[in-house]
Design a protein around this motif. Sequence first.
Motif, PDB file in Angstrom:
ATOM      1  N   TRP A  75       5.959   4.362   3.887  1.00 62.61           N
ATOM      2  CA  TRP A  75       6.313   2.968   3.652  1.00 62.61           C
ATOM      3  C   TRP A  75       7.750   2.853   3.148  1.00 62.61           C
ATOM      4  N   VAL A  76       8.117   3.700   2.178  1.00 59.68           N
ATOM      5  CA  VAL A  76       9.476   3.675   1.623  1.00 59.68           C
ATOM      6  C   VAL A  76      10.497   4.022   2.712  1.00 59.68           C
ATOM      7  N   GLY A  77      10.219   5.013   3.513  1.00 62.83           N
ATOM      8  CA  GLY A  77      11.131   5.394   4.583  1.00 62.83           C
ATOM      9  C   GLY A  77      11.343   4.271   5.584  1.00 62.83           C
ATOM     10  N   ARG A  78      10.259   3.633   5.978  1.00 66.22           N
ATOM     11  CA  ARG A  78      10.371   2.526   6.930  1.00 66.22           C
ATOM     12  C   ARG A  78      11.102   1.330   6.324  1.00 66.22           C
ATOM     13  N   MET A  79      10.805   1.044   5.066  1.00 63.85           N
ATOM     14  CA  MET A  79      11.481  -0.082   4.406  1.00 63.85           C
ATOM     15  C   MET A  79      12.980   0.179   4.258  1.00 63.85           C
ATOM     16  N   ASN A  80      13.345   1.410   3.911  1.00 61.53           N
ATOM     17  CA  ASN A  80      14.775   1.744   3.812  1.00 61.53           C
ATOM     18  C   ASN A  80      15.457   1.570   5.166  1.00 61.53           C
TER      19      ASN A  80
END
Length: 130
Positions: free
Chosen positions: A103-108
């Motif tokens: 989730w963090v990777g996609r949001m970044n």
Amino acid sequence: MEKHIMGENGISYTLGKDGLYYPDLYLPEETEYSIGKYGMLRKTYLKEQRKGLYLELILSGKLNEHLHQVDEECNQMMDRLVEKMKEKQGVTEELKMQDQMAWVGRMNNIQACAEEIVVYEYVYKDIGAF
């Protein structure tokens, strides 16, 4: 010699140290606005790449208003783009609960892509926002 004189054109003049009279010119008062990241990027762009427009905005007293407006538009566009990209890529709260790192990777990635679009479209283009 008098220190201050009034010219025939209605402009007052002040005697300089070199013995010459200089017009008393003042810039109009500008309204104070909070200017964020995108407003500051726009200011730098105008100062370095569009000097004429930058000076025109300063002399008319509209620079701060313009920068504030650009900043507001950029922030609104960022919010809309991030939401649309999250929806298209399936980035949900459910994914956040299941796999936080994904989730963090996609949001970044979404944030970086949205910011690139916003900066190109609103900061570095000659928009008619003034």
